[in-house]
Design an enzyme around this catalytic site. Sequence first.
Site, PDB file in Angstrom:
ATOM      1  CB  CYS A  59      -0.911  -0.017   1.226  1.00  0.00           C
ATOM      2  SG  CYS A  59      -1.868   1.504   1.428  1.00  0.00           S
ATOM      3  CE  LYS A  96     -12.748  -3.103   3.892  1.00  0.00           C
ATOM      4  NZ  LYS A  96     -11.678  -2.132   3.986  1.00  0.00           N
ATOM      5  CB  VAL A 104      -3.364  -0.846   5.978  1.00  0.00           C
ATOM      6  CG1 VAL A 104      -3.674  -2.017   6.875  1.00  0.00           C
ATOM      7  CG2 VAL A 104      -3.438  -1.225   4.497  1.00  0.00           C
ATOM      8  CD  GLU A 135      -7.461   8.683   6.357  1.00  0.00           C
ATOM      9  OE1 GLU A 135      -6.745   9.278   5.517  1.00  0.00           O
ATOM     10  OE2 GLU A 135      -8.315   7.849   6.030  1.00  0.00           O
ATOM     11  CB  SER A 136      -1.102   7.615   5.154  1.00  0.00           C
ATOM     12  OG  SER A 136      -1.759   8.476   4.250  1.00  0.00           O
TER      13      SER A 136
HETATM   14  N1  LIG Z   1      -6.797   7.812   3.059  1.00  0.00           N
HETATM   15  C1  LIG Z   1      -6.214   6.589   3.550  1.00  0.00           C
HETATM   16  C2  LIG Z   1      -6.153   5.586   2.403  1.00  0.00           C
HETATM   17  C3  LIG Z   1      -5.643   4.214   2.859  1.00  0.00           C
HETATM   18  C4  LIG Z   1      -5.999   3.123   1.834  1.00  0.00           C
HETATM   19  O1  LIG Z   1      -6.690   3.343   0.848  1.00  0.00           O
HETATM   20  N2  LIG Z   1      -5.508   1.899   2.066  1.00  0.00           N
HETATM   21  C5  LIG Z   1      -5.887   0.807   1.207  1.00  0.00           C
HETATM   22  C6  LIG Z   1      -4.712  -0.041   0.805  1.00  0.00           C
HETATM   23  S1  LIG Z   1      -3.602   0.849  -0.234  1.00  0.00           S
HETATM   24  C7  LIG Z   1      -6.852  -0.091   1.950  1.00  0.00           C
HETATM   25  O2  LIG Z   1      -6.695  -0.333   3.119  1.00  0.00           O
HETATM   26  N3  LIG Z   1      -7.856  -0.587   1.227  1.00  0.00           N
HETATM   27  C8  LIG Z   1      -8.854  -1.475   1.735  1.00  0.00           C
HETATM   28  C9  LIG Z   1     -10.155  -1.323   0.997  1.00  0.00           C
HETATM   29  O3  LIG Z   1     -10.210  -0.597   0.004  1.00  0.00           O
HETATM   30  O4  LIG Z   1     -11.117  -1.964   1.415  1.00  0.00           O
HETATM   31  C10 LIG Z   1      -4.828   6.890   4.114  1.00  0.00           C
HETATM   32  O5  LIG Z   1      -4.218   7.886   3.687  1.00  0.00           O
HETATM   33  O6  LIG Z   1      -4.381   6.171   5.019  1.00  0.00           O
END
Ligand SMILES: N[C@@H](CCC(=O)N[C@@H](CS)C(=O)NCC(=O)O)C(=O)O
Length: 253
Positions: A37, A64, A77, A89-90
Site C-alpha cells: 500500500c 475486513k 491500512v 490515516e497515513s
Molecule cells: N486515506 C487513507 C487511504 C488508505 C488506503 O486506501 N488503504 C488501502 C490499501 S492501499 C486499503 O486499506 N484498502 C482497503 C479497501 O479498500 O477496502 C490513508 O491515507 O491512510
Amino acid sequence: MSVPDVKIFPHATGLASKTVSEHQDKQDLIFYSGWFCPYVQRTWIVLEERGIPYQYVEVNPYKKEKHFLEINPKGLVPAVEWKGQALYESLILCEFLEDAFPSQTPHILPSDPIARGRVRIWVDFISKSVVPAFMRTVMAQEPAKQAESLQEFYSALRTLMAQVKGPYFAGEEFTLADVAIAPWIVRDYILRDNRGYDRSAVGGGWKEYAERIESRDSLKKTSSDKYTEIYGRYLRDEAMSEAAKAIRAGRPF
Ligand SMILES: N[C@@H](CCC(=O)N[C@@H](CS)C(=O)NCC(=O)O)C(=O)O
C-alpha cells in the site's frame, strides 16, 4: 468476473521483507501495515527516517476482519496502536509520529511555522491532485482517456515541481511533502510500462528529483518488488478497493 481484492500476495518482498523481519518484536507502537500500500509506505518511511521503534503487523485490509475493524473502523491500512489507543490515516499518522516522539530526529516538518504551513499546503495538493491523477491514469481503459489522464498527471507534477526548492521540496531537509509523494514515485514504473509515462516529459528537474527520492534508504527499505501484480487489477479497472470506487465515482480519496 474479477479476481477479488482479498487474494493479494500475502507479504513484503525485496528489501522491505528484511525490514519486516527486523520489526517483529513487541513494541509500544504497533504498525498495522499492508506491504503493497502506498499510503502505508508514507507512514513506514517516517518510522524508518526517524528511527522510531515499532512492531510490524501485516494486515489484508480487504478481508475486513473484526479485530482490524476495531483498530480502524474504515478497515483501511495504515493504522497504529499506541498505549492501547488506535489511530489511522497515513498523513495523520505521519504527523502523530512527529508529535508523539518529539525527541526523535530528524523531524519531517520544518521548525519555521510558515515553512511548516507551506509543506501542509502542498501535501494537500499531492493528495487532492497528484495521487488521483495517477490513479485515473492507471484505471483509464480507452486510449483517449488514458492520454487525457496522463496529461493531467503531468500537469499536476509540473505544478508541484515548480514548488520544489531543491534538493528536496522544502530545501535541504526531507519533509512530509517528499514523504507524501514518494510512494507514487516508487510505483511510477507502472505508468511507464503501461501508459507511456516518461519522467523526463515532466521537465523542470522532476526526473532528478524523483531519482533523489527513490534512492533514499527509507524508501528502499520499505519497497517491495511485486507492485506490478497488485496494479494488474487497477490497470484492467477490475479493482474493488475503496480507492478504486472513489476514483470511478469522481470522489476524492
Ligand atoms: N486515506 C487513507 C487511504 C488508505 C488506503 O486506501 N488503504 C488501502 C490499501 S492501499 C486499503 O486499506 N484498502 C482497503 C479497501 O479498500 O477496502 C490513508 O491515507 O491512510
